[in-house]
Motif scaffolding. Structure first.
Motif, PDB file in Angstrom:
ATOM      1  N   GLY B 152       0.814  -1.207   0.000  1.00 39.89           N
ATOM      2  CA  GLY B 152       0.000   0.000   0.000  1.00 39.89           C
ATOM      3  C   GLY B 152       0.847   1.256   0.000  1.00 39.89           C
ATOM      4  N   LEU B 153       0.202   2.375   0.220  1.00 44.84           N
ATOM      5  CA  LEU B 153       0.897   3.667   0.243  1.00 44.84           C
ATOM      6  C   LEU B 153       0.786   4.225   1.652  1.00 44.84           C
ATOM      7  CD1 LEU B 153      -0.819   5.100  -2.947  1.00 44.84           C
ATOM      8  CD2 LEU B 153       1.501   4.210  -2.835  1.00 44.84           C
ATOM      9  N   ASP B 154       1.931   4.577   2.255  1.00 43.94           N
ATOM     10  CA  ASP B 154       1.808   5.159   3.595  1.00 43.94           C
ATOM     11  C   ASP B 154       2.382   6.567   3.647  1.00 43.94           C
ATOM     12  OD1 ASP B 154       4.385   4.534   3.364  1.00 43.94           O
ATOM     13  OD2 ASP B 154       4.488   3.185   5.082  1.00 43.94           O
ATOM     14  N   ASN B 249      -4.141   0.593   1.919  1.00 47.00           N
ATOM     15  CA  ASN B 249      -3.573  -0.700   1.548  1.00 47.00           C
ATOM     16  C   ASN B 249      -4.640  -1.538   0.869  1.00 47.00           C
ATOM     17  OD1 ASN B 249      -5.199  -1.356   3.621  1.00 47.00           O
ATOM     18  ND2 ASN B 249      -3.629  -2.230   4.915  1.00 47.00           N
ATOM     19  N   LEU B 250      -4.233  -2.717   0.427  1.00 45.33           N
ATOM     20  CA  LEU B 250      -5.163  -3.556  -0.333  1.00 45.33           C
ATOM     21  C   LEU B 250      -6.327  -4.040   0.523  1.00 45.33           C
ATOM     22  CD1 LEU B 250      -2.940  -5.733  -2.677  1.00 45.33           C
ATOM     23  CD2 LEU B 250      -4.535  -3.929  -3.281  1.00 45.33           C
ATOM     24  N   GLY B 251      -6.155  -4.004   1.850  1.00 47.00           N
ATOM     25  CA  GLY B 251      -7.229  -4.421   2.738  1.00 47.00           C
ATOM     26  C   GLY B 251      -8.508  -3.621   2.525  1.00 47.00           C
ATOM     27  N   THR B 252      -8.369  -2.379   2.021  1.00 48.64           N
ATOM     28  CA  THR B 252      -9.567  -1.571   1.792  1.00 48.64           C
ATOM     29  C   THR B 252     -10.439  -2.181   0.707  1.00 48.64           C
ATOM     30  OG1 THR B 252      -8.339  -0.235   0.208  1.00 48.64           O
ATOM     31  CG2 THR B 252      -8.496   0.613   2.440  1.00 48.64           C
ATOM     32  N   LEU B 253      -9.862  -3.043  -0.133  1.00 47.92           N
ATOM     33  CA  LEU B 253     -10.613  -3.635  -1.247  1.00 47.92           C
ATOM     34  C   LEU B 253     -10.996  -5.080  -0.976  1.00 47.92           C
ATOM     35  CD1 LEU B 253      -8.537  -2.408  -4.308  1.00 47.92           C
ATOM     36  CD2 LEU B 253     -10.963  -2.076  -4.029  1.00 47.92           C
TER      37      LEU B 253
END
Lengths: 282, 348
Positions: B152-154, B249-253
């Motif tokens: 993801g992007l932090d 991060n990918l968890g949002t999807l």
């Protein structure tokens, strides 16, 4: 090369076929089906480890134990939700999966349960033109045997005819005097037992840990949706398609593999919402 | 004449339903009170508010229009990545406009997918929503130069709100109030929408999808509009989540997020405006305290709870409360021989 994919497809088929038939019969969205495969896999692996059962005996035990457990659940809980909304069915079966996962984690821990194959099934076999893994071949042969048996059972027996009639038109079948509730209990038990077999047979390369029930659920659902509800042959071809596709893509396109499968599924479902081989509107 | 009077009665009954009730400001007063009472837990509070917003968007499609979807996190994730990618690549980081963009992108994805997917029903629809979300997740994973892939992007550089209020990760006071205001605006929008004739027709579609075209309602168009609006709100929820946490991060999807929000809504009570509030708060508070100490027992308890809800309490906590309330209130007039009124699903 393709044999690995076909073997994986066989496992997908063995697990998913029960789901397809029960969904087609009752229109019940059973997200806990992968859970039954997991329970069966655990029963088989643990029976071999602790009771020293042979592989085949353990498979039979797993089939029977899971089928029996599913009958109890079906009569006590599932039966109350046949007329409920899809959402209630989804919630109920997700809840059931959570309960299965948590109980297995509490009892046996979160780690993978390794399956030890009997010596005869290990190693390679010489096919004349190519060396191949014995177990993959065994899986393919077993899968074909099961397809043929199921096909005969579906097309040639009274029970099979009743199931086909009920899938096509439940009300009509009911008015002809077919006892749908009993039919469904039997089908559900058989389907869960098959899932258990698949869980045990596939434990060698799918692994077997408490997350199994959710990890592969999407694959089972894709197979059922693509194959069509209540269609044995449809599910068979869909399982082979997905199994081979997954295997080939993992090899040549390790990054985009799953994405391609999802895209194929979406296109197929939009093209034929009842599944490739489904007849009636879902 | 009598027919006309019946119409008038129905009209006043409908008008009465959307009148603001005396207790309705209460949740907002509590939310403001939380800000002053628990300054140390504002991070958690912000998370809860964002989740309420997301659950509210799902309520619109699931609770009101009756579209069962397993892929609602797709829009949340798209909104979050819109904000995240714009900020990370130095394109745009002004919070209000990028939040609006997140909503627009979410709505666009909702419109595009909705037009195609909503032709189907049942298992096919379930699978299509699920696969669309999974497809987006895989795409996010593949395009890692843009999305950061799995990691993801932090540390997203989000500009101060209105040019003055900094988003501080340690003291999330700005985030909390910002999310609260956005939630309030979205709530007012949804509340107006569901009591409008449009919203009533959605409920009609949920209750009987065959009869609605017969009375002249353009069902596919209504569903597509509803899906788009809901996706837009989900996009806003995702965008604001990315802004408040300064990462995506990918968890949002993921399926996890989609399933969790479904569970929350079922827990609180679907098709009710405040179901999203009750469900999200109940779930988040329980999981906040339990899941860290006994993760397995939490999953077991959650599973049991879902089974109980599906079998006995279809309308969640609010539905249970309503039943009890109605029994208490009805018991008295019933003794005086008054007819027992039972309106189906009176929205809170």
């Amino acid at each position: 090369m393709l044999l690995g994919g076909i073997a994986a497809g066989m496992i997908l088929f063995i697990v998913s076929v029960g789901l397809s038939v029960t969904m087609g019969l009752m229109g019940f969205v059973n997200l806990a089906h992968g859970g039954f495969a997991m329970l069966g896999g655990y029963a088989i692996v643990l029976a071999m480890k602790h009771w020293g059962l042979g592989f085949v005996t353990a498979l039979a035990f797993g089939f029977l134990a899971t089928a029996a457990a599913s009958v109890v659940l079906e009569r006590l809980l599932y039966a109350r939700l046949y007329r409920a909304t899809e959402l209630d069915q989804v919630l109920f079966t997700i809840g059931l999966v959570f309960i299965m996962i948590a109980s297995l984690t509490l009892r046996f821990g979160p780690e993978n349960q390794p399956l030890t194959l009997p010596r005869a099934l290990q190693g390679q076999i010489d096919l004349g033109f190519v060396q191949y893994r014995t177990y993959s071949l065994v899986l393919i042969v077993t899968g074909i045997a099961i397809v043929v048996a199921l096909w005969l059972g579906f097309e040639r027996t009274r029970l099979g005819a009743q199931i086909r009639a009920a899938v096509d038109n439940r009300r009509m079948a009911e008015s002809l005097g077919i006892n749908i509730a009993r039919l469904f209990t039997i089908t559900f038990a058989l389907g869960s037992g098959m899932a258990a077999l698949g869980g045990g047979l596939g434990a060698e390369f799918l692994g077997l840990d408490p997350q199994y029930a959710l990890k592969y659920l999407v694959y089972f659902l894709i197979v059922v949706a693509v194959g069509g509800l209540g269609r044995v042959t449809g599910v068979f071809f869909a399982a082979l398609l997905i199994g081979v596709l997954d295997f080939v893509l993992k090899k040549y396109l390790p990054q985009g593999g799953p994405m391609f499968i999802y895209a194929v599924t979406i296109v197929l479902l939009l093209w034929r919402p009842q599944g490739l081989f489904g007849g009636k509107a879902a | 004449m009598s027919e006309y009077r019946g119409g008038a009665q129905a009209r006043t009954a409908l008008a009465r339903r959307h009148r603001v009730r005396a207790w309705e400001p209460l949740p907002w007063i509590v939310a403001l009170g939380f800000f002053f009472a628990f300054p140390k837990h504002l991070g958690f509070g912000t998370e809860v508010l964002v989740t309420i917003l997301f659950a509210l968007s799902l309520d619109l499609v699931l609770g009101y229009a009756g579209i069962v979807t397993l892929g609602h996190a797709a829009f949340f994730g798209v909104g979050a990545y819109t904000v995240g990618m714009l900020a990370k690549h130095g394109l745009w980081n002004e919070p209000l406009t990028s939040l609006a963009l997140a909503g627009i992108v979410g709505a666009a994805v909702g419109l595009g997918s909705g037009l195609v997917l909503l032709r189907t029903r049942g298992l096919t629809l379930l699978m299509l929503t699920l696969c669309t979300m999974a497809l987006l997740e895989e795409a996010g994973n593949l395009a890692h130069t843009w999305t950061g892939g799995f990691d993801g992007l932090d540390s997203l550089p989000i500009a101060p709100l209105l040019g003055r209020f900094e988003f501080s990760p340690l003291y999330p006071t700005t985030q909390y109030l910002y999310v609260l205001v956005v939630l309030f605006l979205c709530f007012v929008f949804v509340r107006t929408l569901v009591y409008s004739p449009f919203g009533q027709s959605l409920t009609g579609i949920r209750e009987n999808i065959l009869r609605m075209p017969a009375v002249g309602a353009p069902v596919p168009r209504r569903l597509a509009v509803c899906y788009t609006l809901s996706a837009g709100i989900a996009g806003i929820a995702g965008g604001i989540w990315a802004q408040a946490n300064a990462y995506v991060n990918l968890g949002t999807l993921g399926l996890d997020r989609a399933a969790t929000v479904l569970i929350m809504l079922a827990l609180g009570g679907r098709g009710r405006l405040y179901g999203a509030f009750v469900g999200a708060i109940a779930y988040m508070v329980l999981s906040h305290f339990l899941s860290k100490i006994y993760p397995t027992a939490w999953q077991l308890g959650l599973g049991l709870l879902l089974v109980v809800i599906a079998l006995f309490a279809h309308n969640g906590i609010l539905g249970l409360g309503e039943t009890v309330w109605r029994r208490l209130r009805v018991s008295r007039p019933l003794n005086m021989g008054a007819p027992q009124h039972r309106t189906p699903n009176p929205p809170l």
